[in-house]
Design an enzyme around this catalytic site. Structure first.
Site, PDB file in Angstrom:
ATOM      1  N   PRO A 629       0.762  -0.901  -0.387  1.00  0.00           N
ATOM      2  CA  PRO A 629      -0.045   0.392   0.071  1.00  0.00           C
ATOM      3  C   PRO A 629       0.927   1.257   0.044  1.00  0.00           C
ATOM      4  O   PRO A 629       0.032   2.210  -0.210  1.00  0.00           O
ATOM      5  CB  PRO A 629      -0.496  -0.111   1.539  1.00  0.00           C
ATOM      6  CG  PRO A 629      -0.279  -1.447   2.282  1.00  0.00           C
ATOM      7  CD  PRO A 629       0.543  -2.162   1.167  1.00  0.00           C
ATOM      8  N   LYS A 698      -4.391  -6.411 -10.018  1.00  0.00           N
ATOM      9  CA  LYS A 698      -5.147  -5.662 -11.631  1.00  0.00           C
ATOM     10  C   LYS A 698      -3.881  -4.166 -12.108  1.00  0.00           C
ATOM     11  O   LYS A 698      -4.461  -4.599 -13.785  1.00  0.00           O
ATOM     12  CB  LYS A 698      -6.799  -5.028 -11.389  1.00  0.00           C
ATOM     13  CG  LYS A 698      -7.632  -6.243 -10.994  1.00  0.00           C
ATOM     14  CD  LYS A 698      -9.258  -6.034 -11.735  1.00  0.00           C
ATOM     15  CE  LYS A 698      -9.603  -4.842 -10.644  1.00  0.00           C
ATOM     16  NZ  LYS A 698     -10.828  -4.728 -11.071  1.00  0.00           N
ATOM     17  N   GLU A 702      -0.460   2.725 -14.534  1.00  0.00           N
ATOM     18  CA  GLU A 702      -1.428   3.622 -15.576  1.00  0.00           C
ATOM     19  C   GLU A 702      -2.813   4.351 -15.126  1.00  0.00           C
ATOM     20  O   GLU A 702      -2.421   5.825 -15.540  1.00  0.00           O
ATOM     21  CB  GLU A 702      -1.133   2.694 -17.000  1.00  0.00           C
ATOM     22  CG  GLU A 702      -0.279   1.833 -17.546  1.00  0.00           C
ATOM     23  CD  GLU A 702       0.679   2.921 -17.940  1.00  0.00           C
ATOM     24  OE1 GLU A 702       0.701   4.242 -18.589  1.00  0.00           O
ATOM     25  OE2 GLU A 702       1.871   1.864 -18.875  1.00  0.00           O
TER      26      GLU A 702
END
Ligand code: MOS
Length: 735
Positions: A629, A698, A702
């Site tokens: 995280p 996932k 980007e």
């Protein structure tokens, strides 16, 4: 034991970086090394009539001037990979006298020192037959809209044009996004060194195995004769995905002078031949019922490319699936110009395409007198209507909820200009974001050493997101050992092959391969443990299991065997696990897989001094499982700042007389600096997507840039009541 995956592990390479011990491409100085400085064409189209080598031959330290006049003719064999065109590098450097764009490498001057090489490169006399290049995409797109480029058949469903005609609530807009150039801290750099017919390249690259294959194809040599090394990257954002001409030029020069040659591009040269986010022009027409239910989306995009190569990006890719809508039509054209080829720049395609869609939706929301967030919510699709497939996971509504709540969207008063802070006009805007969850085959190796440490290696790259750290976490968790027992090595073409370090696919692809290699190592350890000489000899493999990194007999869990005991008992010095990860074809065919996000922006406009300030950015992202995280937040903050640059600052300006980028330096090419940086908040929606890959990630590099420009643009409208349909938004276009 604490689980490493999901923990905010500090960068394992942080100490190396802050103490200057991390070595970047240009820092691998070699014995007998000399320096090469590239000479770029100072005309934008035409031919080199002559290069007067005598003008520099006698200058101190000069060893060679290499150009099309004396460079070897190279085979430029076709090369297939995910990044370069199927035919390989299309700019055949130093092979003829043709000038295709301003700044094209036409010679390299090699000298004993960098100063000598720079001086001579500046003094070199070059004579041209110049023509006027066509470099203005906006003019080109307007003058011959049908004749230009290659038209991609429109993709879609229903009858979008007819539905649009019939509808009463609609917007039909044109968006222009100016060319942007990547400006990572580290410039492109290559040191090329030949030993006989073997070439080593210390070279800034997001894709070392591709650089190896590309250079081998260019020189017509076996790939195993080329080695590419790149352990650290000082930012790249897509500009180092391809092997640009300076790498070939360095290798040619090193061959000719018989010594290692170092080539480092200047900031200015990074505006010539290392790609850029293409200028785009887009029509975005969206129609809705008065209820807000979308009835038609027409998205026609066009992007610039060079004359010698077609570069395409995912400009219209998001449009068919982002919202529920019965009639959708997309098309995509290329505009070939006398410039160098465009390339991927963070959020490539999606960043530009979603900007148009999300700004148009905002405008539509005002027509409908509806909250822009509500307009998105009521058009949330149940499935990917473009491909008629379920999403592997899609927590879009949660992203809206969390981001809106943290941002304080409910405090927004809809009327433009209605919110103020003293004399400042305040604006709130939002946007949706999406980026595909890509996966390509990756390989890794996990080596257990006699002292119980594990070294994991994969070709991979780490341009800043923290690949070293996240892969160490994956390996540690798979092997159930603390992170300090594992080291991860990357950035070498002779390590197991991996896909490009881009497209947000590294964690999914390389991470899955690292996991597979560690599982293989575990299986081999079990085999060694139950073998004749092993500490658990005589047992069947299914009679043992791993408990906190120790191998135990299931019937007797108190006595555990350490890695090092198992291999020493088995008489081994080391044990090597190999892993490979692919995504089954049917998964790609059965599911639509994407990361999703919602971004909210607050801007403050000072009407007296005409300044736009972005005050806050809040993003909530559904990116599957988050491995680290702390690094993930850092990644997203970086993407948001990039998106802010796209929104209000970044723009490469070409001199239309000769195609010269006139602001090819950081004084005039504006990027956000610390004082521009707003307060940023990043939230991750809990969840994992194990359809997409075994790690459940996932990808998030980007997507964090996508949508930011639209959120800011929409906030600017909310503050001022004025729209600019061009990026970057400049205050002079609003007053
Ligand atoms: Mo990313 S634009 O694929 O480095």
């Amino acid at each position: 034991m604490t689980k490493a995956i999901g923990s905010p592990v500090a960068r394992v390479d942080g100490h190396l970086k802050v103490t200057g011990k991390a070595r970047y491409a240009a820092e691998f100085n070699q014995p007998r090394q000399v320096y090469g400085v590239i000479v770029g064409a100072t005309v934008g189209l035409g031919r080199v009539r002559n290069i007067d080598e005598a003008s520099v031959a006698r200058l101190p330290g000069v060893l060679a001037v290499v150009s099309h006049k004396n460079a070897p003719r190279l085979p430029y064999n076709p090369h297939k990979s995910g990044i370069d065109p199927a035919t390989g590098e299309r700019l055949h450097v130093f092979q003829d006298d043709v000038i295709r764009f301003y700044g094209q490498p036409i010679a390299i001057v090699v000298a004993e020192s960098l100063d000598q090489a720079e001086y001579a490169a500046n003094a070199l006399k070059v004579f041209y037959d110049a023509e006027v290049p066509e470099t203005d995409a906006h003019d080109a797109a307007r003058i011959v809209p049908e004749a230009i480029g290659r038209s991609h058949a429109g993709a879609g469903r229903g009858d979008a044009e007819a539905a649009f005609e019939k509808a009463t609530m609609k917007v039909d807009l044109e968006f222009v996004i100016q060319r942007e150039n990547h400006n990572p801290m580290e410039p492109h750099a290559t040191i090329a060194s030949w030993e006989g017919d073997k070439l080593t390249l210390w070279s800034k690259s997001q894709f070392v195995v591709n650089e190896q294959a590309e250079i081998a194809a260019i020189f017509g040599m076996p790939a195993e004769n080329v080695k590419v090394v790149c352990p650290f990257i000082g930012g790249a954002f897509g500009t180092s995905l391809r092997t640009w001409p300076h790498v070939t030029v360095a290798a040619i020069a090193a061959k000719l002078v018989g010594r290692p040659v170092k080539v480092v591009l200047t900031r200015r040269q990074m505006f010539f031949t290392t790609g850029h986010r293409p200028y785009t022009i887009q029509r975005m027409a969206i129609a809705a019922e008065p209820s807000g239910k979308l009835v038609s989306i027409v998205h026609d995009g066009a992007g610039e490319t060079s004359r010698y190569e077609e570069f395409m990006e995912a400009l219209t890719a998001v449009t068919p699936f982002m919202y529920s809508c019965p009639n959708v039509l997309t098309s995509y054209k290329l505009i070939p110009l006398d410039t160098s080829t465009s390339t991927y720049m963070r959020g490539p395609g999606e960043a530009s395409g979603m900007h148009a869609m999300e700004c148009a939706l905002d405008e539509l929301a005002y027509k409908l007198k509806m909250d822009p967030l509500e307009l998105r919510r009521i058009n949330e699709p149940a499935i990917d209507e473009g491909r008629n497939l379920p999403f592997s996971s899609r927590q879009m509504l949660k992203c809206y909820d969390v981001a809106a709540e943290r941002f304080g969207w409910s405090k927004r008063t809809p009327e433009p200009g209605s919110m103020t802070d003293g004399r400042l006009r305040i604006g709130y805007g939002m946007s949706t974001a999406s980026y595909p969850c890509l996966f390509y085959q990756a390989n890794a190796r996990a080596r257990l050493l006699s002292d119980g440490r594990v070294e994991v290696e994969a070709a991979a790259s780490d341009m800043g997101p923290g690949t070293y750290t996240s892969m160490t976490q994956v390996a540690a968790d798979t092997l159930q050992v603390p992170v300090d027992r594992v080291t991860f090595a990357l950035g070498r073409s002779d390590f197991p092959a991996t896909p490009p370090h881009g497209g947000s696919m590294t964690m999914a692809s390389v991470g899955s391969a690292v996991r597979a290699a560690c599982l293989d190592l575990q299986a081999k350890l079990v085999a060694a443990a139950v073998s004749d000489r092993g500490p658990l000899s005589g047992l069947q493999p299914d009679a043992v299991e791993w408990r906190e990194g120790l191998l135990v007999k299931i019937a007797d869990r108190h006595r555990g065997h350490r890695f090092e005991d198992i291999i020493s008992a088995a008489g081994l010095n080391e044990l090597v696990g190999e892993g490979s990860a692919t995504r089954a074809q049917d998964v790609n065919e059965k599911y639509s897989m994407h990361s999703f996000g919602a971004v909210f922006a607050e801007v403050a406009i000072d009407p007296d001094v005409s300044i736009i300030r972005v005050r806050r950015l809040v993003g909530a992202y559904d990116v599957g499982r988050v491995v680290n995280p702390k690094l993930a937040e850092s990644q997203c903050i970086g993407g948001m700042i990039g998106g802010m640059g796209m929104a209000i600052m970044e723009r490469t300006v070409l001199d239309r007389r000769n195609g010269r980028p006139i602001n090819a330096h950081l004084a005039d090419y504006l990027v956000p600096v610390n004082l521009d940086t707003p307060k940023m908040e990043v939230h991750f929606i809990e969840g994992e997507d194990t359809i997409a890959n075994p790690l459940g990630v996932k990808g998030l590099g980007e997507i964090s840039l996508v949508g930011v420009s639209a959120a800011i643009a929409n906030a600017i409208f909310h503050a001022t009541g004025k729209r600019s349909h061009e990026l970057p938004i400049m205050i002079e276009n609003l007053v």
